[in-house]
Design an enzyme around this catalytic site. Structure first.
Site, PDB file in Angstrom:
ATOM      1  N   HIS A  22       1.682   6.834  17.021  1.00  0.00           N
ATOM      2  CA  HIS A  22       0.231   6.818  16.819  1.00  0.00           C
ATOM      3  C   HIS A  22      -0.009   6.475  15.350  1.00  0.00           C
ATOM      4  O   HIS A  22       0.165   7.332  14.480  1.00  0.00           O
ATOM      5  CB  HIS A  22      -0.383   8.178  17.145  1.00  0.00           C
ATOM      6  CG  HIS A  22      -0.148   8.646  18.544  1.00  0.00           C
ATOM      7  ND1 HIS A  22      -1.060   8.464  19.553  1.00  0.00           N
ATOM      8  CD2 HIS A  22       0.911   9.299  19.103  1.00  0.00           C
ATOM      9  CE1 HIS A  22      -0.584   8.985  20.684  1.00  0.00           C
ATOM     10  NE2 HIS A  22       0.613   9.499  20.430  1.00  0.00           N
ATOM     11  N   ASN A  41      -5.013   5.533  21.851  1.00  0.00           N
ATOM     12  CA  ASN A  41      -6.067   6.519  21.572  1.00  0.00           C
ATOM     13  C   ASN A  41      -6.488   6.476  20.105  1.00  0.00           C
ATOM     14  O   ASN A  41      -6.400   7.449  19.362  1.00  0.00           O
ATOM     15  CB  ASN A  41      -5.645   7.925  21.998  1.00  0.00           C
ATOM     16  CG  ASN A  41      -4.313   8.366  21.423  1.00  0.00           C
ATOM     17  OD1 ASN A  41      -3.468   7.554  21.100  1.00  0.00           O
ATOM     18  ND2 ASN A  41      -4.128   9.674  21.322  1.00  0.00           N
ATOM     19  N   HIS A  49       7.401  11.994  26.495  1.00  0.00           N
ATOM     20  CA  HIS A  49       7.640  13.313  25.886  1.00  0.00           C
ATOM     21  C   HIS A  49       7.818  14.445  26.906  1.00  0.00           C
ATOM     22  O   HIS A  49       7.011  15.372  26.985  1.00  0.00           O
ATOM     23  CB  HIS A  49       6.589  13.676  24.843  1.00  0.00           C
ATOM     24  CG  HIS A  49       5.154  13.378  25.157  1.00  0.00           C
ATOM     25  ND1 HIS A  49       4.607  13.494  26.401  1.00  0.00           N
ATOM     26  CD2 HIS A  49       4.143  12.957  24.350  1.00  0.00           C
ATOM     27  CE1 HIS A  49       3.331  13.172  26.353  1.00  0.00           C
ATOM     28  NE2 HIS A  49       3.025  12.837  25.129  1.00  0.00           N
ATOM     29  N   ASP A  93       6.770  10.145  18.963  1.00  0.00           N
ATOM     30  CA  ASP A  93       5.390  10.623  19.079  1.00  0.00           C
ATOM     31  C   ASP A  93       4.840  10.913  17.681  1.00  0.00           C
ATOM     32  O   ASP A  93       4.141  11.912  17.454  1.00  0.00           O
ATOM     33  CB  ASP A  93       5.297  11.853  19.971  1.00  0.00           C
ATOM     34  CG  ASP A  93       3.859  12.167  20.391  1.00  0.00           C
ATOM     35  OD1 ASP A  93       2.967  11.325  20.160  1.00  0.00           O
ATOM     36  OD2 ASP A  93       3.621  13.254  20.949  1.00  0.00           O
TER      37      ASP A  93
END
Length: 447
Positions: free
Chosen positions: A62, A94, A237, A311
């Site tokens: 991200h 996102n 994950h 992540d």
């Protein structure tokens, strides 16, 4: 610039050997050439005592751009990536706005072309009402489609049964799923946040609220849909021992239609670390028990889990210092992912060849990435040199991510990345990112 990396300990495709690798025009020209060649046009790097690995491919980051660039951006986070031996990344939808149209997806590719010093791809996002845009995704140019079957940062929860059925039936490429059952989480949150006990309300509640049952309920639903409609599912994950029963290890990775990822935070920390680190390790899905952590490590070895991602999800330190109930979930981890995984190998929990398989070979195979993930002649020269005898202590003061902190602060490691090459260009050397290098858009060999 062309390079000869000589006298390296090459770790590649399940074996370790002394080797010299010639890099020319961005690709691996020769490995251990026997013919005489003019070396005048090559820069020679003596890699005696160093490990030479294929660059890490991180399938789960991200980078917060667009819209959340006070936390991170593509430029800052790709710099952190190459410092950690990551030469290619796949970034999540996102952001703000979320990546829910083909134009917004292209906008991110345009940003990366300008800013990223690592190779890149971006997931197309799914909502309850954008299936027409999702189905336009080009499987040869986009890593996958991301669906949040549990709410997390960005409010992209997809619960509509019709949308999920269409997705698994008609998706043109791999569907990557965040799996947590929202109703189960909400019920437990409402119950626990009302309770009063001697520990009060804190991050230690996170694995209780975002429980193993919530993960299994959602993961099993995703697997059921993928099996029913023949879809290609990648469960991201995985955090619990119970979920591991959903994944096979009796067939080759190329033949699997349902695959799984584990992330560094869940392999490194357990619920015993909440008292020390609090919201710094508040991530979704939650870091769970030591028993779960060890089960995940075992699943890496026996091939039930196929890849390791990070992540990597930065937030500002001020945001993370909020009370538990309002602090955002997510933590930075990309800058030290390879040395951390090599540390687990040093502890005897898995082999170095297995680390390379899970972080380089398998992501390339699983996503059908063109000419990356292996040290082979004709492949792009995405390479990492590691000094296994150069210890380091991770410190917030050395963090390249824009957020400027890490939950690994103070952690001692036995190894350090010394060189990172992206498409044959040296982009990181002995603690410094070399400005001016730009990565390439990943391509995928899919029908």
């Amino acid at each position: 610039m062309n390079y000869i990396i000589e006298n390296a300990t090459l770790v590649n495709e399940g074996s370790t050997s002394l080797a010299s690798v010639f890099v020319k025009d961005g690709v691996i020209e020769k490995i251990n050439p026997t013919d005489c060649r003019d070396v005048a046009n090559y820069n020679v790097i003596d890699a005696t005592g160093l490990l030479l690995l294929p660059g890490v491919i991180d399938d789960h980051v991200h980078f917060r751009e667009p819209g959340l660039t006070h936390k991170a951006d593509i430029a800052s986070e790709s710099r952190a990536a190459v410092a950690g031996g990551v030469t290619s990344f796949m970034e999540m939808p996102n952001t703000n706005p979320p990546t829910l149209t083909q134009q917004l997806l292209q906008d991110k590719y345009d940003l990366a072309a300008e800013k990223s010093c690592a190779n890149y791809s971006f997931y197309m996002g799914v909502s309850n009402n954008n299936m027409d845009e999702v189905l336009k995704t080009d499987p040869r140019r986009v890593c996958g489609i991301k669906v949040f079957m549990g709410s997390s940062t960005g409010n992209m929860l997809v619960e509509d049964g019709g949308t999920l059925s269409t997705l698994f039936k008609e998706a043109p490429c791999l569907v990557a799923a965040h799996c947590e059952d929202d109703a189960t989480i909400k019920e437990m949150r409402d119950e626990r946040l009302e309770m009063k006990d001697e520990r009060g309300i804190g991050a230690w509640l996170h694995p209780v609220i975002r429980s193993a049952e919530a993960c299994y309920k959602s993961s099993s639903k995703a697997v059921e849909l993928a099996v029913k409609y023949g879809g290609r599912l990648h469960v991201m994950h995985v955090t619990t021992e119970k979920e591991l029963s959903l994944f096979r290890n009796d067939i080759s990775l190329r033949d699997k239609k349902i695959t799984a990822e584990a992330c560094l935070n869940h392999l490194w920390f357990s619920d015993k670390d909440y008292d020390r680190l609090g919201n710094m390790i508040k991530v979704n899905p939650a870091i769970k028990s030591e028993k779960d952590r060890l089960a995940l490590l075992n699943a890496l070895v026996d091939n039930r889990i196929d890849v390791i991602g990070t992540d990597h999800a930065p937030h500002t330190l001020e945001e993370k210092m909020s009370p538990y109930a309002t602090a955002p979930s997510g933590a930075p981890s990309i800058q030290h992912v390879l040395p951390c995984m090599l540390e687990l190998a040093n502890q005897g929990l898995l082999s170095i060849t297995k680390v390379v398989e899970l972080m380089s070979h398998n992501p390339a195979t699983l996503f059908n990435i063109r000419r990356r993930g292996f040290i082979r002649e004709g492949y792009y020269a995405d390479l990492v040199l590691v000094d296994p005898h150069k210890p380091q202590t991770i410190s917030n003061s050395g963090i390249l991510s824009k957020c400027g902190w890490t939950p690994y602060d103070g952690t001692g490691l036995h190894s350090s990345v010394t060189h990172t090459f992206v498409n044959g260009e040296l982009v990181y050397h002995n603690g410094k990112v070399i400005d001016g290098v730009r990565g390439m858009r990943l391509e995928f060999e899919r029908v």
